[in-house]
Design a protein around this motif. Structure first.
Motif, PDB file in Angstrom:
ATOM      1  N   VAL A   1     -31.003  28.197 -30.643  1.00  0.00           N
ATOM      2  CA  VAL A   1     -29.496  29.008 -30.592  1.00  0.00           C
ATOM      3  C   VAL A   1     -28.933  28.634 -29.470  1.00  0.00           C
ATOM      4  CG1 VAL A   1     -30.489  31.466 -30.364  1.00  0.00           C
ATOM      5  CG2 VAL A   1     -28.124  31.019 -31.551  1.00  0.00           C
ATOM      6  N   THR A   2     -27.679  28.490 -29.342  1.00  0.00           N
ATOM      7  CA  THR A   2     -26.793  28.401 -28.154  1.00  0.00           C
ATOM      8  C   THR A   2     -26.390  29.783 -27.553  1.00  0.00           C
ATOM      9  OG1 THR A   2     -24.625  28.419 -29.388  1.00  0.00           O
ATOM     10  CG2 THR A   2     -25.847  26.281 -29.153  1.00  0.00           C
ATOM     11  N   THR A   3     -26.129  29.930 -26.255  1.00  0.00           N
ATOM     12  CA  THR A   3     -25.867  31.125 -25.646  1.00  0.00           C
ATOM     13  C   THR A   3     -24.482  31.485 -26.152  1.00  0.00           C
ATOM     14  OG1 THR A   3     -24.809  29.556 -23.899  1.00  0.00           O
ATOM     15  CG2 THR A   3     -27.098  30.395 -23.463  1.00  0.00           C
ATOM     16  N   THR A   4     -23.607  30.682 -26.339  1.00  0.00           N
ATOM     17  CA  THR A   4     -22.274  31.027 -26.989  1.00  0.00           C
ATOM     18  C   THR A   4     -22.438  31.700 -28.309  1.00  0.00           C
ATOM     19  OG1 THR A   4     -21.379  28.912 -26.084  1.00  0.00           O
ATOM     20  CG2 THR A   4     -20.099  30.067 -27.887  1.00  0.00           C
ATOM     21  N   GLU A   5     -23.422  31.328 -28.991  1.00  0.00           N
ATOM     22  CA  GLU A   5     -23.550  32.253 -30.368  1.00  0.00           C
ATOM     23  C   GLU A   5     -24.405  33.517 -30.355  1.00  0.00           C
ATOM     24  OE1 GLU A   5     -24.537  31.330 -35.022  1.00  0.00           O
ATOM     25  OE2 GLU A   5     -25.360  29.935 -33.534  1.00  0.00           O
ATOM     26  N   ILE A   6     -25.369  33.371 -29.444  1.00  0.00           N
ATOM     27  CA  ILE A   6     -26.135  34.531 -29.442  1.00  0.00           C
ATOM     28  C   ILE A   6     -25.849  35.602 -28.411  1.00  0.00           C
ATOM     29  CG2 ILE A   6     -27.900  33.498 -27.824  1.00  0.00           C
ATOM     30  CD1 ILE A   6     -28.822  35.571 -31.005  1.00  0.00           C
ATOM     31  N   ASN A   7     -25.158  35.339 -27.498  1.00  0.00           N
ATOM     32  CA  ASN A   7     -24.869  36.324 -26.293  1.00  0.00           C
ATOM     33  C   ASN A   7     -24.218  37.402 -26.798  1.00  0.00           C
ATOM     34  OD1 ASN A   7     -26.476  35.489 -24.293  1.00  0.00           O
ATOM     35  ND2 ASN A   7     -25.192  34.278 -23.390  1.00  0.00           N
ATOM     36  N   PRO A   8     -22.938  37.124 -27.714  1.00  0.00           N
ATOM     37  CA  PRO A   8     -22.276  38.238 -28.246  1.00  0.00           C
ATOM     38  C   PRO A   8     -23.116  38.968 -29.289  1.00  0.00           C
ATOM     39  CG  PRO A   8     -21.077  36.326 -28.471  1.00  0.00           C
ATOM     40  CD  PRO A   8     -22.340  35.798 -28.053  1.00  0.00           C
TER      41      PRO A   8
END
Length: 637
Positions: free
Chosen positions: A498-505
């Motif tokens: 999973v990308t940081t963009t998708e998981i961090n939120p």
């Protein structure tokens, strides 16, 4: 009554001309499961009870499941028993207890419609092939050369069978107490059963007395629920049975909670001199973990109040069960004290609470199959073994019915180990340790409770049941599909990034540390504060669930397997160590007196109980590690 025969001869007609494979005595929870199991395994079975109108009656609280009991009920269902299905179809409320704790502690529980429960049980039994019914008291057993050959009834009938399962509940010489009054009875409104105890003692069995009790039943129209705290069911109710044939609840009835008070306690104390518990009329021991209200007040004098749960008895009745107020005090004392409980100021009784004493037989006299050691083909199940609770009784009945059928078919016995099922823990505790007070199952009794969860009972036991001929092909298909989807979903989490963009939120919303680079979903999901709901926000997870038609059971199974993988693996390793000792068999009728290096107490107790394996021997009360070392050395280990 005579039939027509050639002139000069008359032959008496008997009602039971054929010999049964299995006779089950008593149609409570143990007897009903025993009869269903043996009949479903192809055995011609007769279920005898004193009142066919009360099959599987809920003699005490109108509920099934709860702490550890819910796990047992799931196991019964996975093994092809009926209790889970009947609980689902007669439920009026569902709750998953202990959700704030780990999954090993999650325990399903339902409030049941008492009348529907018994009705649905009878309906299922009547639809079961190979099963006959007869209403009468069994007053004795027929034994030849230390082997059971049948039973005899109060009308003098002799009915023959290869195996007999006794599930007499609280009926053996039952004595009901209400204050200074007492009278014979198996439960309110029903007579006691006599004759069997004396015969068993004559055969060499050891017997004892136990006590249990039940609270008053009251008229809900006379209660003020506005003074109580509502206890609703789960917003998304589950169910017990793994089969699709039972549906989840679409509506539910609430329970209610209130408390006793110092005033209530004082009023109850006024009747203590008339209490059979305190004036010596009751000598037997009651359930430690479900004490009467007078026992609570006496033992916990520092508590100024105790919880009471007010439980509806069904969909259409106004009768309520006063959970937490079990008592044998005089009826006038019960009434006076209850009127001082908040919400009970105008209470009307349906009937008072009472205590009941009954005969039981210490279960160390049984094998792990629940067959007696003294009489071949005779099995005990339920409260006759010193247990308390519907679920404990039902599971014993199921196992006794299975093993009676297997013995008749000359097949290998069926025994569950402590690492395979709570049922295995229950029976092993009874056989190796015995009990001097009503035995109740708790999660703390199981060493491997992380393995024995309510969510995986089908994975643990369905294949075994299918091999016995109990679990249907439909059950096996569902299990295989569940396992296949679970495995695929776990692999998806292990292999998908999973990308940081998708998981961090998502992480930020849960106050969890953000990641600096792309990573596997498995590692993210393993974080303590992340749950399946969080993961389902991710597009890739949502697409997998939709494409593979993943249901709630699989979602729950995957979450447990990922988040508790380390704990599960550790318990599996510990269980494997136990199995090594389970595989060290002890010869039948082994002479422990020859082991002079073993303590006298160990020799005496092991000689009496005759455990089947070294592992079982290690759990016998009074046997210490040095005694086991002596045994292992003697056996060349």
């Amino acid at each position: 009554m005579y039939e027509n025969v050639p002139r000069g001869t008359k032959r008496k007609i008997t009602m039971f001309t054929d010999k049964y494979d299995v006779i089950v005595v008593g149609a409570g929870h143990a007897g009903s499961e025993a009869a269903a199991a043996s009949a479903n395994m192809g055995q011609k079975t007769l279920l005898i009870t004193m009142n066919l109108q009360n099959i599987a009656q809920m003699s005490c609280n109108p509920a099934m499941g709860g702490i550890a009991k819910g796990q047992i009920l799931r196991e019964i269902d996975a093994l092809g028993g009926y209790s889970g299905m009947v609980s689902d179809t007669s439920a009026i409320q569902f709750k998953m207890l202990n959700k704030s704790k780990g999954p090993a502690m999650w325990s399903p529980r339902v409030q049941s419609d008492r009348m529907l429960f018994s009705e649905h049980w009878r309906d299922r039994l009547e639809q079961t092939e190979n099963l006959d019914f007869y209403q009468e008291m069994v007053s004795g057993i027929l034994v030849e050369n230390h082997k059971i050959i049948g039973v005899k009834t109060s009308l003098g009938l002799k009915i023959y069978a290869k195996s007999v399962v006794l599930t007499n509940g609280t009926f053996l010489n039952g004595l009901i107490h209400i204050g200074d009054k007492n009278f014979g009875g198996g439960r309110a409104g029903e007579r006691a059963s006599t004759g069997i105890t004396a015969e068993l003692i004559d055969l060499g069995f050891e017997a004892g007395r136990m006590k249990t009790g039940t609270p008053p039943r009251v008229d809900g129209r006379s209660l003020d629920f506005s003074k109580m705290t509502e206890q609703p069911g789960d917003e998304q109710p589950g169910k017990f049975s793994y089969l699709d044939s039972t549906q989840k609840l679409s509506k539910q009835r609430s329970c209610w909670m209130t408390y006793t008070s110092p005033k209530v306690h004082d009023l109850l104390r006024e009747g203590f001199d008339r209490s059979p518990m305190f004036n010596g009329r009751i000598q037997s021991i009651g359930p430690r973990y479900c004490p009467s209200i007078e026992d609570k007040i006496d033992r916990f004098a520092d508590k100024d109040r105790h919880q009471m749960f007010i439980e509806p008895e069904g969909w259409k009745t106004v009768e309520f069960y006063v959970n937490g107020f079990s008592t044998s005090l005089p009826e006038d004392v019960q009434f006076k004290a209850l009127k001082s409980v908040a919400g009970f100021e105008n209470v009307k009784f349906f009937r008072p609470g009472y205590a009941i004493e009954y005969d039981y037989f210490p279960p160390t006299q049984l094998k792990h199959t629940l067959e007696t050691k003294l009489v071949k083909g005779l099995y005990f199940a339920g409260q006759i073994n010193g247990t308390t609770g519907y679920e404990e009784a039902a599971s014993q009945g199921l196992m006794a019915g299975i093993n009676a059928a297997l013995k008749n078919q000359e097949k290998e016995e069926f025994i569950l180990s402590r690492s395979e099922a709570y049922i295995g823990v229950l029976i092993d505790d009874l056989i190796t340790k015995g009990t001097e007070e009503p035995y109740r199952m708790f999660t703390s009794r199981a060493e491997y409770r992380t393995l024995l969860r309510q969510d995986n009972a089908d994975i643990r036991l369905t294949e075994k049941s299918h091999d016995l001929g109990l679990a249907t092909d439909e059950r096996m298909q569902r299990l295989e599909e569940k396992q296949s989807k679970t495995k695929a979903f776990v692999e998806f989490f292990k292999n998908t990034s999973v990308t940081t963009t998708e998981i961090n939120p998502v992480l930020e919303a849960k106050s969890s540390a953000k990641v600096n680079q792309q990573g596997k979903l498995f590692k993210i999901f393993a974080r303590p504060n992340m749950d399946m709901g969080d993961m389902l926000q991710l597009q890739s997870v949502k697409e997998f669930v939709k494409e593979h038609k993943v249901d709630e059971e699989v979602l729950e199974q995957v979450e447990v397997q990922i988040k508790y993988a380390g704990y599960i693996e550790k318990e599996k390793q510990n269980a494997d160590k136990l199995h090594r000792l389970e595989n060290v068999k002890i010869p039948m009728n082994f002479d422990y007196s020859q082991l002079k290096s073993m303590s006298f107490e160990a020799r005496e107790k092991l000689g009496k109980i005759q455990p089947r394996t070294v592992s079982q021997a290690s759990r016998v009360s009074g046997v210490n590690p040095s005694d086991i070392s002596v045994l292992l050395v003697h056996m060349g280990r």
